[in-house]
Write an enzyme that holds these catalytic residues in place. Structure first.
Site, PDB file in Angstrom:
ATOM      1  N   SER A  68      -9.624 -30.364   7.274  1.00  0.00           N
ATOM      2  CA  SER A  68     -10.100 -31.310   6.273  1.00  0.00           C
ATOM      3  C   SER A  68      -8.904 -31.999   5.620  1.00  0.00           C
ATOM      4  O   SER A  68      -8.106 -32.628   6.317  1.00  0.00           O
ATOM      5  CB  SER A  68     -11.007 -30.598   5.265  1.00  0.00           C
ATOM      6  OG  SER A  68     -11.739 -31.527   4.488  1.00  0.00           O
ATOM      7  N   GLU A  85     -20.083 -33.287  10.326  1.00  0.00           N
ATOM      8  CA  GLU A  85     -19.280 -32.760   9.226  1.00  0.00           C
ATOM      9  C   GLU A  85     -20.042 -32.782   7.900  1.00  0.00           C
ATOM     10  O   GLU A  85     -20.110 -31.791   7.185  1.00  0.00           O
ATOM     11  CB  GLU A  85     -17.989 -33.582   9.084  1.00  0.00           C
ATOM     12  CG  GLU A  85     -17.098 -33.597  10.315  1.00  0.00           C
ATOM     13  CD  GLU A  85     -16.134 -32.428  10.384  1.00  0.00           C
ATOM     14  OE1 GLU A  85     -16.153 -31.583   9.467  1.00  0.00           O
ATOM     15  OE2 GLU A  85     -15.369 -32.359  11.361  1.00  0.00           O
ATOM     16  N   HIS A 123     -19.179 -29.270   8.463  1.00  0.00           N
ATOM     17  CA  HIS A 123     -17.823 -29.154   7.935  1.00  0.00           C
ATOM     18  C   HIS A 123     -17.491 -27.690   7.650  1.00  0.00           C
ATOM     19  O   HIS A 123     -18.320 -26.955   7.106  1.00  0.00           O
ATOM     20  CB  HIS A 123     -17.729 -29.977   6.650  1.00  0.00           C
ATOM     21  CG  HIS A 123     -16.335 -30.342   6.245  1.00  0.00           C
ATOM     22  ND1 HIS A 123     -15.448 -30.961   7.091  1.00  0.00           N
ATOM     23  CD2 HIS A 123     -15.669 -30.183   5.054  1.00  0.00           C
ATOM     24  CE1 HIS A 123     -14.313 -31.183   6.451  1.00  0.00           C
ATOM     25  NE2 HIS A 123     -14.423 -30.705   5.219  1.00  0.00           N
TER      26      HIS A 123
END
Length: 489
Positions: free
Chosen positions: A190, A317, A411
């Site tokens: 991320s 995500e 995610h």
């Protein structure tokens, strides 16, 4: 393997602790070692400086203070906040080896949108990499406005300077822990993946590492004028001058409380629209001094081309955020929802055609996929293509395995698989009670192969543009995993 393990760093000796002592998986952990002085007082909003040296053995058996000051609650990864001022520290996990072992090193940079996250997460424990003869380091950095806000009279990109200082610490000290300073791979997920790409694209960081692993990378690349405007807006909210003296006159807690207001303070679907319209609120600034250019542009020009890169993303995500959309919004046709963000009719139609299976799942699924593609998956293709033009070795992956609890390949889902940590705290919340160990074997094995040998085990992108390793789906090697993003490019 008797007694606590002690290592002599350049700043002073540290005492760690053994794990699984007396077994083939034995390793040692050294936690909370300062790589820079506490950024308080005259050092607040300053570039990091080395810590004061010490002579007595320093206890390194518990995590150090974190820049994260509160438990944000509801995060996908457990990332505990730890109070204290000395927030610039590293955690070293190493096999039970002698000095001079010269093992490969993975340096992990945590995510959290550049505003949250903690290197003290149990998910980032390096013991499974140690089992596979890889020394692992996690490092901290200043977050939010403290790390990335524009302040007249202060250095820009203080968080980036923290990454560099942490990597410099690794170069000076990792040999004492059995690592090879000439075989360092930086990795992150991320915002941490964005940090990896930022460092890879920076001339000033090239001597500090030798390979890069960018998972679900989120780049900021904030223009200097935008960063300056946000800093001035925050100063106005705080009723101070937008200067170093002005911001130093305000407590850390007041800045933390008010920094979301300077960028809209969005949540839920507002967060998604904010990511589309404005990008990340805080993060590396393209200041023309340290971060010279947007990352993809610098990579296209050959910066970092001598270093291998693995990057990729999960299929959905951020789609789970759109799942929480009001029922009335979920029945609005996806064409209408996308019209406001994809204003070019031809692009919008091409994108919708390329995503027919997702569109069939409903408007929320389609909007979530668009945000995923806009922020994460199209970046994978842009970076891979930029690196191909620079003749740089690049490998791409995609995670398609669906979380049984969230309903998407979402995610953060991939992190415990990369770390082979399916048994760790709260993994079952995201990956279910029985996540497939075979998938962890594949993903962790690929990471180990890359860190130790410079290649993850599948054909590189440049062999045929589009080539990617699919984890969790079939076929395992494909050239079409990212085709649905091409209309956005």
């Amino acid at each position: 393997m008797t007694g606590a393990p002690i290592v002599h760093t350049a700043s002073g000796p540290v005492r760690g602790s053994w794990r699984d002592a007396g077994t083939p998986n034995a390793s040692a952990a050294y936690l909370g070692i300062p790589f820079a002085a506490a950024p308080v007082g005259e050092l607040r909003f300053a570039a990091p400086v080395p810590p004061e040296p010490w002579t007595e053995v320093r206890d390194a058996t518990s995590y150090g203070a974190t820049a994260l000051r509160r438990d944000p609650g509801g995060t996908l990864i457990p990332e505990p906040p730890i109070p204290g001022d000395a927030i610039l520290n590293v955690n070293v996990f190493t096999p039970a080896v002698d000095d001079g072992a010269k093992l490969p090193v993975l340096v992990w940079i945590h995510g959290g949108g550049y505003t949250e996250g903690s290197p003290a997460s149990p998910w980032y424990d390096g013991s499974r990499f140690n089992r596979d003869s890889v020394v692992t380091v996690s490092l901290s950095y200043r977050l939010g406005f403290d790390g990335f806000g524009y302040i007249d009279g202060a250095p820009h990109n203080r968080g980036v300077l923290d990454w560099i200082a942490g990597l410099e610490w690794v170069q000076r000290n990792i040999a004492a822990f059995g690592g090879d300073p000439g075989r360092v791979t930086i990795g992150g997920q991320s915002a941490g993946g964005g940090a990896v790409l930022t460092l890879l694209s920076m001339p000033a960081a090239q001597h500090l590492f030798h390979g890069a692993l960018a998972l679900s990378a989120a780049l900021a690349d904030i223009p200097a004028d935008v960063a300056k405007e946000r800093g001035e807006r925050l100063a106005g909210i705080l009723e101070i001058e937008p200067t170093l003296a002005g911001f130093r006159s305000v407590s850390e807690s007041r800045i933390l409380k008010n920094q979301p207001k300077a960028v809209g303070g969005r949540k839920g679907l507002g967060l998604l629209s904010g990511l589309i319209d404005d990008g990340l609120p805080w993060g590396p600034i393209v200041d023309g001094e340290l971060v010279l250019r947007p990352a993809a542009d610098a990579l296209r020009d050959g910066i970092g081309a001598d270093k291998p890169l693995v990057l990729g993303a999960t299929d959905d995500e951020f789609t789970m955020v759109a799942d929480r959309a009001p029922r009335a919004l979920r029945v609005v046709p996806s064409t209408a929802l996308l019209r406001g963000v994809l204003r070019d009719r031809g692009v919008r139609r091409a994108y919708l055609r390329a995503n027919r299976p997702q569109r069939a799942k409903g408007s929320a699924a389609m909007v979530g996929r668009f945000v995923t593609d806009h922020v994460f998956r199209s970046l994978v293709v842009r970076v891979a293509e930029a690196r191909r033009e620079a003749d740089a070795e690049t490998w791409v992956y995609a995670l398609t395995w669906v979380s049984p609890t969230k309903g998407w390949a979402c995610h953060c889902l991939d992190v415990p698989f990369w770390f082979d940590g399916l048994d760790r705290e709260r993994v079952s919340d995201l990956a279910g009670p029985n996540p497939p160990q075979s998938l962890a074997d594949d993903m962790h094995g690929a990471a180990v192969s890359f860190v130790t040998g410079g290649a993850p085990g599948w054909p590189a992108w440049r062999t045929e543009p589009g080539t990617a390793r699919v984890f969790g789906g079939h076929p395992q090697i494909t050239t079409t995993a990212y085709d649905n993003t091409l209309a956005l490019l």
